[in-house]
Design a protein around this motif. Structure first.
Motif, PDB file in Angstrom:
ATOM      1  N   SER A   1     -52.001 -47.696   6.697  1.00  0.00           N
ATOM      2  CA  SER A   1     -51.283 -49.261   6.781  1.00  0.00           C
ATOM      3  C   SER A   1     -51.738 -49.705   8.562  1.00  0.00           C
ATOM      4  N   ASP A   2     -52.151 -51.026   8.526  1.00  0.00           N
ATOM      5  CA  ASP A   2     -52.655 -51.299  10.052  1.00  0.00           C
ATOM      6  C   ASP A   2     -51.653 -51.370  11.001  1.00  0.00           C
ATOM      7  N   GLY A   3     -50.401 -51.188  10.645  1.00  0.00           N
ATOM      8  CA  GLY A   3     -49.352 -51.377  11.654  1.00  0.00           C
ATOM      9  C   GLY A   3     -48.700 -52.557  11.887  1.00  0.00           C
ATOM     10  N   SER A   4     -49.013 -53.651  10.778  1.00  0.00           N
ATOM     11  CA  SER A   4     -48.434 -55.059  11.170  1.00  0.00           C
ATOM     12  C   SER A   4     -47.116 -54.902  10.484  1.00  0.00           C
ATOM     13  N   LEU A   5     -46.970 -53.968   9.628  1.00  0.00           N
ATOM     14  CA  LEU A   5     -45.596 -53.867   9.065  1.00  0.00           C
ATOM     15  C   LEU A   5     -44.416 -53.605   9.946  1.00  0.00           C
ATOM     16  N   LEU A   6     -44.739 -53.122  11.157  1.00  0.00           N
ATOM     17  CA  LEU A   6     -43.738 -52.813  12.290  1.00  0.00           C
ATOM     18  C   LEU A   6     -42.993 -54.174  12.593  1.00  0.00           C
ATOM     19  N   LYS A   7     -43.515 -55.420  12.636  1.00  0.00           N
ATOM     20  CA  LYS A   7     -42.733 -56.609  12.862  1.00  0.00           C
ATOM     21  C   LYS A   7     -41.862 -56.961  12.039  1.00  0.00           C
ATOM     22  N   GLU A   8     -41.757 -56.214  10.755  1.00  0.00           N
ATOM     23  CA  GLU A   8     -40.648 -56.470   9.843  1.00  0.00           C
ATOM     24  C   GLU A   8     -39.300 -55.649  10.006  1.00  0.00           C
ATOM     25  N   SER A   9     -39.454 -55.005  11.271  1.00  0.00           N
ATOM     26  CA  SER A   9     -38.166 -54.262  11.695  1.00  0.00           C
ATOM     27  C   SER A   9     -37.047 -54.906  11.769  1.00  0.00           C
ATOM     28  N   ILE A  10     -35.766 -54.489  11.526  1.00  0.00           N
ATOM     29  CA  ILE A  10     -34.577 -55.320  11.432  1.00  0.00           C
ATOM     30  C   ILE A  10     -33.824 -54.502  12.599  1.00  0.00           C
ATOM     31  N   LEU A  11     -33.137 -55.475  13.572  1.00  0.00           N
ATOM     32  CA  LEU A  11     -32.193 -54.958  14.588  1.00  0.00           C
ATOM     33  C   LEU A  11     -30.958 -54.390  13.772  1.00  0.00           C
ATOM     34  N   ILE A  12     -30.453 -53.207  14.311  1.00  0.00           N
ATOM     35  CA  ILE A  12     -29.335 -52.661  13.715  1.00  0.00           C
ATOM     36  C   ILE A  12     -28.130 -52.239  14.765  1.00  0.00           C
TER      37      ILE A  12
ATOM     38  N   CYS B   1     -34.370 -51.003  12.010  1.00  0.00           N
ATOM     39  CA  CYS B   1     -34.814 -50.250  10.593  1.00  0.00           C
ATOM     40  C   CYS B   1     -35.950 -50.964  10.022  1.00  0.00           C
ATOM     41  N   LEU B   2     -36.894 -50.096   9.236  1.00  0.00           N
ATOM     42  CA  LEU B   2     -37.966 -50.599   8.789  1.00  0.00           C
ATOM     43  C   LEU B   2     -38.237 -49.923   7.279  1.00  0.00           C
ATOM     44  N   ASP B   3     -38.462 -50.704   6.322  1.00  0.00           N
ATOM     45  CA  ASP B   3     -38.672 -50.358   5.120  1.00  0.00           C
ATOM     46  C   ASP B   3     -40.114 -50.231   4.746  1.00  0.00           C
ATOM     47  N   VAL B   4     -40.297 -49.013   4.535  1.00  0.00           N
ATOM     48  CA  VAL B   4     -42.099 -48.845   4.307  1.00  0.00           C
ATOM     49  C   VAL B   4     -42.509 -48.612   2.865  1.00  0.00           C
ATOM     50  N   GLY B   5     -41.705 -49.432   1.948  1.00  0.00           N
ATOM     51  CA  GLY B   5     -41.901 -49.339   0.597  1.00  0.00           C
ATOM     52  C   GLY B   5     -43.169 -49.267   0.183  1.00  0.00           C
ATOM     53  N   GLU B   6     -44.138 -50.080   0.827  1.00  0.00           N
ATOM     54  CA  GLU B   6     -45.576 -50.061   0.281  1.00  0.00           C
ATOM     55  C   GLU B   6     -46.528 -48.994   0.608  1.00  0.00           C
ATOM     56  N   LEU B   7     -45.980 -47.854   1.325  1.00  0.00           N
ATOM     57  CA  LEU B   7     -46.540 -46.847   1.668  1.00  0.00           C
ATOM     58  C   LEU B   7     -46.135 -45.672   0.562  1.00  0.00           C
ATOM     59  N   ASP B   8     -47.068 -44.527   0.681  1.00  0.00           N
ATOM     60  CA  ASP B   8     -46.589 -43.224  -0.089  1.00  0.00           C
ATOM     61  C   ASP B   8     -45.616 -42.579   0.468  1.00  0.00           C
ATOM     62  N   PRO B   9     -44.540 -42.467  -0.072  1.00  0.00           N
ATOM     63  CA  PRO B   9     -43.342 -41.842   0.449  1.00  0.00           C
ATOM     64  C   PRO B   9     -43.629 -40.493   0.908  1.00  0.00           C
ATOM     65  N   ALA B  10     -44.134 -39.561   0.066  1.00  0.00           N
ATOM     66  CA  ALA B  10     -44.650 -38.232   0.486  1.00  0.00           C
ATOM     67  C   ALA B  10     -45.423 -38.046   1.689  1.00  0.00           C
ATOM     68  N   ALA B  11     -46.430 -38.868   1.898  1.00  0.00           N
ATOM     69  CA  ALA B  11     -47.338 -38.939   3.200  1.00  0.00           C
ATOM     70  C   ALA B  11     -46.544 -39.506   4.480  1.00  0.00           C
ATOM     71  N   VAL B  12     -45.436 -40.326   4.181  1.00  0.00           N
ATOM     72  CA  VAL B  12     -44.837 -40.572   5.073  1.00  0.00           C
ATOM     73  C   VAL B  12     -43.758 -39.601   5.791  1.00  0.00           C
ATOM     74  N   ALA B  13     -43.039 -38.773   4.823  1.00  0.00           N
ATOM     75  CA  ALA B  13     -42.077 -38.026   4.926  1.00  0.00           C
ATOM     76  C   ALA B  13     -42.766 -36.695   5.354  1.00  0.00           C
ATOM     77  N   LYS B  14     -44.103 -36.398   5.205  1.00  0.00           N
ATOM     78  CA  LYS B  14     -44.755 -35.396   5.690  1.00  0.00           C
ATOM     79  C   LYS B  14     -45.102 -35.524   7.189  1.00  0.00           C
ATOM     80  N   GLU B  15     -45.578 -36.872   7.433  1.00  0.00           N
ATOM     81  CA  GLU B  15     -45.875 -37.286   8.971  1.00  0.00           C
ATOM     82  C   GLU B  15     -44.557 -36.976   9.806  1.00  0.00           C
ATOM     83  N   CYS B  16     -43.451 -37.376   9.233  1.00  0.00           N
ATOM     84  CA  CYS B  16     -42.001 -37.332   9.999  1.00  0.00           C
ATOM     85  C   CYS B  16     -41.400 -36.112   9.852  1.00  0.00           C
ATOM     86  N   LYS B  17     -42.117 -35.105   9.169  1.00  0.00           N
ATOM     87  CA  LYS B  17     -41.321 -33.882   8.797  1.00  0.00           C
ATOM     88  C   LYS B  17     -39.824 -34.219   8.385  1.00  0.00           C
ATOM     89  N   GLY B  18     -39.838 -34.855   7.347  1.00  0.00           N
ATOM     90  CA  GLY B  18     -38.381 -35.167   7.097  1.00  0.00           C
ATOM     91  C   GLY B  18     -38.591 -35.610   5.405  1.00  0.00           C
TER      92      GLY B  18
END
Ligand SMILES: NC(=O)C1=CN([C@@H]2O[C@H](COP(=O)(O)OP(=O)(O)OC[C@H]3O[C@@H](n4cnc5c(N)ncnc54)[C@H](O)[C@@H]3O)[C@@H](O)[C@H]2O)C=CC1
Ligand SMILES: [Mg+2]
Length: 345
Positions: free
Chosen positions: A89-100, A111-128
């Motif tokens: 992703s190009d990073g523009s998604l970050l501006k969708e973050s919501i103050l909690i 918080c930010l929903d990265v629903g448009e990305l591959d969850p397995a890839a994100v989870a691996k990157e974040c070790k989560g």
């Protein structure tokens, strides 16, 4: 006195901070958060220095800490940027973050929903790992669970309020995500919670718990129900108890409240109430409840020993809502008051 009569003045940004220096840390945090909701530029800057919790289609990202325990993952802006880039992703998604919120270290939380990305890839990157909130909520410690639940509730609200119900036109959020405004009218929409009353009824010696057929086997809880439009807390408590078990309650006493994420953002208002033992005969509405029963203090103490949903539930095993639920708090308060009154007998 004259000073009190002077008209209120909106403080400029710098003055706001020089004043909050003289406040307690809590007051400063609350004022800071309130300012971020009003000031989009300040909110962007807070995001760049803040912590971000990731979700995928409303499922929170957690990390395993010790075996069997989990914690939520607070990433920095640059960490999320690099996760997004490496996940394509190009990073523009970050501006969708919501103050909690704002941490005790004065760091704004988003918080930010990265629903448009591959969850397995994100989870691996974040070790989560992405874990459904119905499970995640009970794996996390209390404060973290409630922050993650609040984040999911806000993300969901934004996802289902992209259009105005009045005009059908797009709505636009402010930077903090504390409101959405209709693009063709001046209607402002704010995140919604549904008020729910929850009440632990006592007849002096026993307390009343019920279960719905949809509850896990053996789970009993305090009676609960959504408030009707125009009702007071007391009216809603009296109506729910009358509807569900056919009793008329007295002495309604407020205990505490909580935000409850299941099924969607309820504002739980928890109370105790009494009935006289002469009028404690139950008349259960089986369309609403599978069962409702009176429990003695000994039965409650025994049920409290079961800390998690039992793997194998015998037909007679009763267990109670976990610590995160306000129903648990009501039950503990009732049990403590029974023990205190025994001690003074
Ligand atoms: N945190 C806690 O300790 C506990 C929380 N709860 C929560 O309390 C909530 C209410 O309890 P119930 O006995 O299910 O309520 P209830 O007795 O009012 O029955 C639910 C029905 O109310 C109607 N309803 C009216 N307004 C509604 C609204 N705004 N949203 C959804 N349904 C609405 C629907 O027909 C629904 O089927 C549940 O969502 C449950 O998760 C229940 C027990 C413990
Ligand atoms: Mg109910």
């Amino acid at each position: 006195m004259l000073a009190l009569l002077r008209p209120l003045r909106i403080l400029p940004f710098a003055e706001h901070y020089s004043l909050t220096r003289f406040c307690s840390a809590f007051v400063s945090r609350m004022r800071y958060l309130n300012m971020l909701k009003e000031n989009d530029a300040a909110c962007v800057s807070a995001l760049q220095n803040g912590h971000i919790f990731l979700f995928h289609h409303l499922i929170p990202l957690l990390q395993r800490s010790d075996p069997g325990t989990f914690r939520s993952v607070a990433l920095s802006y640059s960490e999320v940027q690099s996760v997004l880039h490496r996940s394509g992703s190009d990073g523009s998604l970050l501006k969708e973050s919501i103050l909690i919120g704002c941490s005790e270290q004065n760091q704004a939380q988003f918080c930010l929903d990265v629903g448009e990305l591959d969850p397995a890839a994100v989870a691996k990157e974040c070790k989560g790992t992405f874990i459904d909130l119905r499970k995640a909520f009970f794996l996390l410690a209390g404060a973290e669970a409630h922050l993650v639940a609040k984040a999911q509730a806000l993300l969901r609200w934004h996802q289902i309020n992209r259009f105005s119900g009045a005009t059908g036109q797009l709505t636009h959020r402010n930077q903090a995500g504390s409101q959405r405004v209709c693009s063709s009218s001046s209607i402002v929409y704010y995140p919604k919670m549904s008020p729910v009353v929850i009440v632990l009824v006592s007849d002096g010696k026993r307390c009343l718990l019920g279960r719905q057929s949809s509850f896990p086997i053996g789970l009993y809880s305090a009676l609960a129900g959504f408030c009707d439009m125009g009702e007071t807390l007391e009216e809603a408590v009296s109506r729910e108890v009358a509807e569900e078990v056919g009793l008329e309650v007295q002495n309604i006493i407020y205990s505490s409240s909580q935000h409850w994420p299941f099924p969607h953002s309820s504002f739980m208002l928890a109370c105790h109430a009494t009935v006289s033992s002469a009028h404690s005969q139950l008349n259960v509405d089986h369309l609403e409840l599978e069962d409702a029963r009176w429990f003695t203090e000994e039965e409650i103490t025994c049920a409290l020993q079961i800390k998690a949903p039992p793997k194998r539930v015998q037909p007679t095993t009763v267990w109670l809502p976990p610590k995160h639920a306000v129903a648990h708090r009501l039950i503990m308060e009732w049990r403590d008051s029974q023990q205190r009154s025994k001690g003074t007998e």
